[in-house]
Design a protein around this motif. Sequence first.
Motif, PDB file in Angstrom:
ATOM      1  N   LEU A  10       0.863  -1.352  -0.043  1.00  0.00           N
ATOM      2  CA  LEU A  10       0.032   0.083   0.074  1.00  0.00           C
ATOM      3  C   LEU A  10       0.876   1.308   0.036  1.00  0.00           C
ATOM      4  CD1 LEU A  10      -2.478  -1.163   2.875  1.00  0.00           C
ATOM      5  CD2 LEU A  10      -2.442  -1.666   0.419  1.00  0.00           C
ATOM      6  N   ARG A  11       0.646   2.255  -0.897  1.00  0.00           N
ATOM      7  CA  ARG A  11       1.677   3.213  -1.053  1.00  0.00           C
ATOM      8  C   ARG A  11       0.827   4.374  -1.680  1.00  0.00           C
ATOM      9  NH1 ARG A  11       2.450   3.592  -6.263  1.00  0.00           N
ATOM     10  NH2 ARG A  11       3.102   1.895  -7.649  1.00  0.00           N
ATOM     11  N   THR A  12       1.302   5.659  -1.803  1.00  0.00           N
ATOM     12  CA  THR A  12       1.028   6.528  -2.411  1.00  0.00           C
ATOM     13  C   THR A  12       0.971   6.543  -3.974  1.00  0.00           C
ATOM     14  OG1 THR A  12       2.783   7.733  -2.185  1.00  0.00           O
ATOM     15  CG2 THR A  12       1.264   8.251  -0.611  1.00  0.00           C
ATOM     16  N   VAL A  50      -5.655  14.089  -8.642  1.00  0.00           N
ATOM     17  CA  VAL A  50      -6.128  14.554  -7.307  1.00  0.00           C
ATOM     18  C   VAL A  50      -5.717  13.300  -6.526  1.00  0.00           C
ATOM     19  CG1 VAL A  50      -7.815  14.377  -5.947  1.00  0.00           C
ATOM     20  CG2 VAL A  50      -8.022  15.557  -8.172  1.00  0.00           C
ATOM     21  N   LYS A  51      -5.632  12.096  -7.118  1.00  0.00           N
ATOM     22  CA  LYS A  51      -5.262  11.035  -6.130  1.00  0.00           C
ATOM     23  C   LYS A  51      -3.567  11.112  -5.810  1.00  0.00           C
ATOM     24  CE  LYS A  51      -8.744   7.549  -7.508  1.00  0.00           C
ATOM     25  NZ  LYS A  51      -9.495   8.037  -6.204  1.00  0.00           N
ATOM     26  N   ILE A  52      -2.783  11.488  -6.860  1.00  0.00           N
ATOM     27  CA  ILE A  52      -1.459  11.724  -6.783  1.00  0.00           C
ATOM     28  C   ILE A  52      -1.332  12.994  -5.453  1.00  0.00           C
ATOM     29  CG2 ILE A  52       0.719  12.692  -7.731  1.00  0.00           C
ATOM     30  CD1 ILE A  52       0.031  11.342 -10.001  1.00  0.00           C
ATOM     31  N   SER A  53      -2.101  14.054  -5.662  1.00  0.00           N
ATOM     32  CA  SER A  53      -1.956  15.031  -4.503  1.00  0.00           C
ATOM     33  C   SER A  53      -2.333  14.650  -3.161  1.00  0.00           C
ATOM     34  CB  SER A  53      -2.556  16.203  -5.192  1.00  0.00           C
ATOM     35  OG  SER A  53      -3.928  15.942  -5.083  1.00  0.00           O
ATOM     36  N   ASN A  54      -3.238  13.709  -3.073  1.00  0.00           N
ATOM     37  CA  ASN A  54      -3.520  13.416  -1.694  1.00  0.00           C
ATOM     38  C   ASN A  54      -2.725  12.355  -1.089  1.00  0.00           C
ATOM     39  OD1 ASN A  54      -5.890  14.740  -1.870  1.00  0.00           O
ATOM     40  ND2 ASN A  54      -7.181  13.200  -2.770  1.00  0.00           N
ATOM     41  N   SER A  55      -1.289  12.652  -0.875  1.00  0.00           N
ATOM     42  CA  SER A  55      -0.295  11.917  -0.461  1.00  0.00           C
ATOM     43  C   SER A  55      -0.038  11.831   1.108  1.00  0.00           C
ATOM     44  CB  SER A  55       1.194  12.299  -1.278  1.00  0.00           C
ATOM     45  OG  SER A  55       1.435  13.466  -0.882  1.00  0.00           O
ATOM     46  N   GLN A  56      -0.865  12.617   1.857  1.00  0.00           N
ATOM     47  CA  GLN A  56      -0.849  12.667   3.384  1.00  0.00           C
ATOM     48  C   GLN A  56      -2.150  12.651   4.008  1.00  0.00           C
ATOM     49  OE1 GLN A  56       1.986  15.976   3.778  1.00  0.00           O
ATOM     50  NE2 GLN A  56       3.292  14.584   5.118  1.00  0.00           N
ATOM     51  N   LEU A  57      -2.267  12.104   4.844  1.00  0.00           N
ATOM     52  CA  LEU A  57      -3.666  12.277   5.725  1.00  0.00           C
ATOM     53  C   LEU A  57      -3.232  13.450   6.636  1.00  0.00           C
ATOM     54  CD1 LEU A  57      -6.195  11.221   6.520  1.00  0.00           C
ATOM     55  CD2 LEU A  57      -5.238   9.786   8.346  1.00  0.00           C
ATOM     56  N   LYS A  58      -4.052  14.442   6.485  1.00  0.00           N
ATOM     57  CA  LYS A  58      -4.110  15.619   7.390  1.00  0.00           C
ATOM     58  C   LYS A  58      -5.696  15.999   7.857  1.00  0.00           C
ATOM     59  CE  LYS A  58      -0.213  17.724   4.775  1.00  0.00           C
ATOM     60  NZ  LYS A  58       0.301  18.895   4.196  1.00  0.00           N
ATOM     61  N   LEU A  63      -6.221  10.950   2.251  1.00  0.00           N
ATOM     62  CA  LEU A  63      -4.975  10.238   1.755  1.00  0.00           C
ATOM     63  C   LEU A  63      -5.558   9.164   0.969  1.00  0.00           C
ATOM     64  CD1 LEU A  63      -1.836   9.082   2.057  1.00  0.00           C
ATOM     65  CD2 LEU A  63      -2.856   7.749   3.897  1.00  0.00           C
ATOM     66  N   ASN A  64      -4.746   8.918  -0.211  1.00  0.00           N
ATOM     67  CA  ASN A  64      -5.277   7.860  -1.142  1.00  0.00           C
ATOM     68  C   ASN A  64      -4.050   6.815  -1.355  1.00  0.00           C
ATOM     69  OD1 ASN A  64      -7.234  10.132  -2.808  1.00  0.00           O
ATOM     70  ND2 ASN A  64      -7.762   8.087  -3.268  1.00  0.00           N
ATOM     71  N   LEU A  65      -4.414   5.673  -1.045  1.00  0.00           N
ATOM     72  CA  LEU A  65      -3.261   4.571  -1.412  1.00  0.00           C
ATOM     73  C   LEU A  65      -3.404   3.680  -2.419  1.00  0.00           C
ATOM     74  CD1 LEU A  65      -2.881   4.183   2.490  1.00  0.00           C
ATOM     75  CD2 LEU A  65      -1.225   5.219   1.098  1.00  0.00           C
ATOM     76  N   TYR A  78      -8.891   5.042   0.433  1.00  0.00           N
ATOM     77  CA  TYR A  78      -8.721   6.399   0.772  1.00  0.00           C
ATOM     78  C   TYR A  78      -9.356   6.833   2.239  1.00  0.00           C
ATOM     79  CZ  TYR A  78     -12.632   5.320  -2.525  1.00  0.00           C
ATOM     80  OH  TYR A  78     -13.752   4.578  -3.377  1.00  0.00           O
ATOM     81  N   VAL A  79      -8.614   7.744   2.914  1.00  0.00           N
ATOM     82  CA  VAL A  79      -8.858   7.752   4.091  1.00  0.00           C
ATOM     83  C   VAL A  79      -9.146   9.395   4.580  1.00  0.00           C
ATOM     84  CG1 VAL A  79      -8.212   7.722   6.493  1.00  0.00           C
ATOM     85  CG2 VAL A  79      -7.442   6.001   5.079  1.00  0.00           C
TER      86      VAL A  79
END
Length: 184
Positions: A10-12, A50-58, A63-65, A78-79
């Motif tokens: 599971l990765r960005t 958008v998925k690429i830019s969602n690389s950190q859960l804030k 966050l997309n993995l 997605y979280v």
Amino acid sequence: MIIETKRLSLRTFQEKDFADTFAIYKDNETCRYLLHDPWTSETAEDLFNVKISNSQLKRDQMLNLAVVFQNKIIGDLYVWYTDMRETVELGYSFNRAVSGNGFATEALQKLIHVLFEELDIHRIQVNIDSRNQASKKLCERLGMRIEGNFIEDYWNKGEWTNSLIFGMLYSDFLNSIEPPKRRT
């Protein structure tokens, strides 16, 4: 962020993941219960970015993995934080070609473990269209319980839909872990 399971990573998302991700989201049946329509050649690149830019859960960023099996993207997790303290909501989509192999269960079990054990999340929830029986069974396999059943609460794709809300507390997670076997 890279999370490993027995069979999966599971990765960005990365640029090279576009074709595999497009294959997931261009499928009408995969998108049937999602809040968006299937991707098209006109929309796919922007939606993928958008998925690429969602690389950190804030608190203000999802966050997309990417779920990777044998160097191929087979799913998207997605979280995002809800408005409630230490509570997140999960979403997931998988390529239908790999259904029935336990990949969604394996990926989400590991993600749930990381959320509770490493990020100190108190509660995890999942909101699904009640017609989505595969997703309902997945939530049950994960040890989640139905906390709400809302009738015609969401207007989606030209119709009123019913929602099931599943939830799990950290204490539920701890109770679902098998204790180590004792040596005799």
